[in-house]
Write an enzyme that holds these catalytic residues in place. Sequence first.
Site, PDB file in Angstrom:
ATOM      1  N   GLU A  93      -0.540  -0.693  -7.622  1.00  0.00           N
ATOM      2  CA  GLU A  93      -1.331  -1.918  -7.753  1.00  0.00           C
ATOM      3  C   GLU A  93      -2.799  -1.548  -8.006  1.00  0.00           C
ATOM      4  O   GLU A  93      -3.688  -1.812  -7.191  1.00  0.00           O
ATOM      5  CB  GLU A  93      -1.127  -2.782  -6.501  1.00  0.00           C
ATOM      6  CG  GLU A  93       0.338  -3.215  -6.384  1.00  0.00           C
ATOM      7  CD  GLU A  93       0.755  -3.756  -5.008  1.00  0.00           C
ATOM      8  OE1 GLU A  93      -0.134  -4.049  -4.193  1.00  0.00           O
ATOM      9  OE2 GLU A  93       1.975  -3.858  -4.766  1.00  0.00           O
ATOM     10  N   HIS A 139      -0.424  -0.150  -1.779  1.00  0.00           N
ATOM     11  CA  HIS A 139       0.692   0.084  -2.710  1.00  0.00           C
ATOM     12  C   HIS A 139       0.143   0.786  -3.952  1.00  0.00           C
ATOM     13  O   HIS A 139      -0.752   0.281  -4.630  1.00  0.00           O
ATOM     14  CB  HIS A 139       1.361  -1.237  -3.091  1.00  0.00           C
ATOM     15  CG  HIS A 139       2.194  -1.801  -1.987  1.00  0.00           C
ATOM     16  ND1 HIS A 139       2.302  -3.139  -1.712  1.00  0.00           N
ATOM     17  CD2 HIS A 139       2.981  -1.159  -1.072  1.00  0.00           C
ATOM     18  CE1 HIS A 139       3.116  -3.310  -0.682  1.00  0.00           C
ATOM     19  NE2 HIS A 139       3.541  -2.122  -0.266  1.00  0.00           N
ATOM     20  N   HIS A 178      -3.715  -6.647  -2.739  1.00  0.00           N
ATOM     21  CA  HIS A 178      -2.502  -6.234  -3.455  1.00  0.00           C
ATOM     22  C   HIS A 178      -2.494  -6.897  -4.826  1.00  0.00           C
ATOM     23  O   HIS A 178      -3.357  -7.686  -5.160  1.00  0.00           O
ATOM     24  CB  HIS A 178      -1.259  -6.715  -2.683  1.00  0.00           C
ATOM     25  CG  HIS A 178      -1.007  -5.995  -1.407  1.00  0.00           C
ATOM     26  ND1 HIS A 178       0.006  -5.086  -1.251  1.00  0.00           N
ATOM     27  CD2 HIS A 178      -1.641  -6.040  -0.206  1.00  0.00           C
ATOM     28  CE1 HIS A 178      -0.012  -4.609  -0.015  1.00  0.00           C
ATOM     29  NE2 HIS A 178      -1.006  -5.168   0.640  1.00  0.00           N
ATOM     30  N   ARG A 189       5.275   2.982  -5.631  1.00  0.00           N
ATOM     31  CA  ARG A 189       4.723   1.995  -4.688  1.00  0.00           C
ATOM     32  C   ARG A 189       4.392   2.607  -3.323  1.00  0.00           C
ATOM     33  O   ARG A 189       3.383   2.264  -2.700  1.00  0.00           O
ATOM     34  CB  ARG A 189       5.759   0.876  -4.512  1.00  0.00           C
ATOM     35  CG  ARG A 189       5.564  -0.055  -3.325  1.00  0.00           C
ATOM     36  CD  ARG A 189       6.708  -1.063  -3.292  1.00  0.00           C
ATOM     37  NE  ARG A 189       6.777  -1.847  -2.066  1.00  0.00           N
ATOM     38  CZ  ARG A 189       6.288  -3.081  -1.946  1.00  0.00           C
ATOM     39  NH1 ARG A 189       5.653  -3.646  -2.947  1.00  0.00           N
ATOM     40  NH2 ARG A 189       6.439  -3.757  -0.820  1.00  0.00           N
ATOM     41  N   GLU A 213      -2.964 -11.376  -3.269  1.00  0.00           N
ATOM     42  CA  GLU A 213      -2.154 -10.846  -4.361  1.00  0.00           C
ATOM     43  C   GLU A 213      -2.927 -11.203  -5.626  1.00  0.00           C
ATOM     44  O   GLU A 213      -2.959 -12.363  -6.041  1.00  0.00           O
ATOM     45  CB  GLU A 213      -0.766 -11.489  -4.398  1.00  0.00           C
ATOM     46  CG  GLU A 213       0.117 -11.169  -3.197  1.00  0.00           C
ATOM     47  CD  GLU A 213       0.732  -9.773  -3.252  1.00  0.00           C
ATOM     48  OE1 GLU A 213       0.605  -9.081  -4.278  1.00  0.00           O
ATOM     49  OE2 GLU A 213       1.352  -9.388  -2.247  1.00  0.00           O
TER      50      GLU A 213
HETATM   51  O1  0X9 Z   1       5.508  -7.079  -0.099  1.00  0.00           O
HETATM   52  C1  0X9 Z   1       4.333  -6.788   0.164  1.00  0.00           C
HETATM   53  O2  0X9 Z   1       3.995  -5.873   0.904  1.00  0.00           O
HETATM   54  C2  0X9 Z   1       3.220  -7.630  -0.444  1.00  0.00           C
HETATM   55  N1  0X9 Z   1       3.554  -7.977  -1.789  1.00  0.00           N
HETATM   56  S1  0X9 Z   1       3.544  -6.801  -2.939  1.00  0.00           S
HETATM   57  O3  0X9 Z   1       4.085  -7.364  -4.164  1.00  0.00           O
HETATM   58  N2  0X9 Z   1       2.068  -6.417  -3.236  1.00  0.00           N
HETATM   59  O4  0X9 Z   1       4.250  -5.664  -2.469  1.00  0.00           O
HETATM   60  C3  0X9 Z   1       3.058  -8.896   0.379  1.00  0.00           C
HETATM   61  C4  0X9 Z   1       2.607  -8.658   1.752  1.00  0.00           C
HETATM   62  C5  0X9 Z   1       2.538  -9.889   2.569  1.00  0.00           C
HETATM   63  N3  0X9 Z   1       1.517  -9.805   3.512  1.00  0.00           N
HETATM   64  C6  0X9 Z   1       1.532 -10.171   4.808  1.00  0.00           C
HETATM   65  N4  0X9 Z   1       2.589 -10.642   5.398  1.00  0.00           N
HETATM   66  N5  0X9 Z   1       0.456 -10.027   5.480  1.00  0.00           N
HETATM   67 ZN    ZN Z   2       1.371  -4.618  -2.656  1.00  0.00          ZN
END
Ligand code: 0X9
Ligand code: ZN
Length: 405
Positions: A172, A169, A293, A225, A368
Amino acid sequence: MKLLVLALIGVACASQVRYDNFKVHRLFPQNEDQVEALKTLQDNGVYDFWSDGIGLNYTVDVMVPPHLEFNFQDFLRLKSLNAEVFVENVQDLIDMERAPAHPRSMGWVDYYDLDEIYAWLDQLGEDYPDVVEVLSPGMSYEGREIKGVHISFSPNNKNNMVFIEGGIHAREWISSAVVTYTINEILNSEDPDVRKVVEEYDWYIFPVYNPDGFVYTKTTNRMWRKTRVPYGSCFGADPNRNFDYRWNTVGASNNPCSETFAGPFAHSEPEVDSMTEFVSKVENRMVAYLSFHSYSQLLLLPFGHTTAHLDNYAELREVGLIGMEKLKSFFGTEYRVGNTAEILYAAAGTSTDWVKGIYGTRITYTYELRDTGRYGFVLPADQILPSGIETFASVITILEEFGKR
Ligand code: 0X9
Ligand code: ZN
């Protein structure tokens, strides 16, 4: 001084030692008690004393590695020692002796541009020819390389491979910064416990998975993003919804203007397509896949599409909790550990879910990173080093723990 010389001789044959953010403090002892304390400190060998004599009429110069800066400050306070920072960054001094290879040297005091990060990776390939191989298996929509390093200390580690991805992303930034910090520690940490672990593994590390988005956050929109593939009047799919495992089933959007647009089909994004192709070639050697992330301070376990505790949820959680205890031990940063869908939100088509779902890789985590929202994606640069220190230590602890099981 002697220590430094020995250290330099010791590693000269293998590679160049780096001193990024090592400070030199100039101390002014004013009583016998302070002199004795400094002598004891010198004897215990933790810090490199640049000046040999310690006495009432001398100034004392001490080089302090970034991860010990806080301890050192405590010592100064405890002994009421007068001091000033004499050299801000020892590596800068070393670099000035050489022709500068690139505009700014990597120091984890600032967020760097793609060119700077890539120049640094290339430089590592030159500085550590026996250990570092620079790779660029991936390609972005706008034709940028997805550059990374393969770090290998021994051919025996071939089947003990850790894959690390950052910057999927774009906004980040702390993710890419912590991942480059990780590369630096793997190569340069002198902590014997760290060396023991890092040298048991083969590493594939890609700090900027989404280079088009990353560049766009630098030139145009800090809050971007997604990728930069044009879709009608909007741009970009969410690369972390584009992977081919339960693709677009939950927590993803069909709307190209949405931040979580899954893409028109799985692996539609050239970044995901090329990098998954690469992973599929090396997955049989992979024991761990870590995705970085920000933000929220969470350690997420698969899966994102269900709250059910599938696969090796229990051991991932147990070891994750131990890792996060380690992380907390430095600056008190607290992480929560758990299944993505349970403690964050349902999200399908993420990279770690794909790795776990398709290949069953044992160790799969999504970090995160800092913070919990005070600064969010725009984490101040002075949090890069502490984030790097605590996160890297937790990665080492996690690998160590899995090694015992
Ligand atoms: O939403 C996302 O892609 C991630 N959070 S973010 O705020 N950085 O965008 C979380 C991803 C969750 N990861 C997995 N399910 N592996
Ligand atoms: Zn992310």
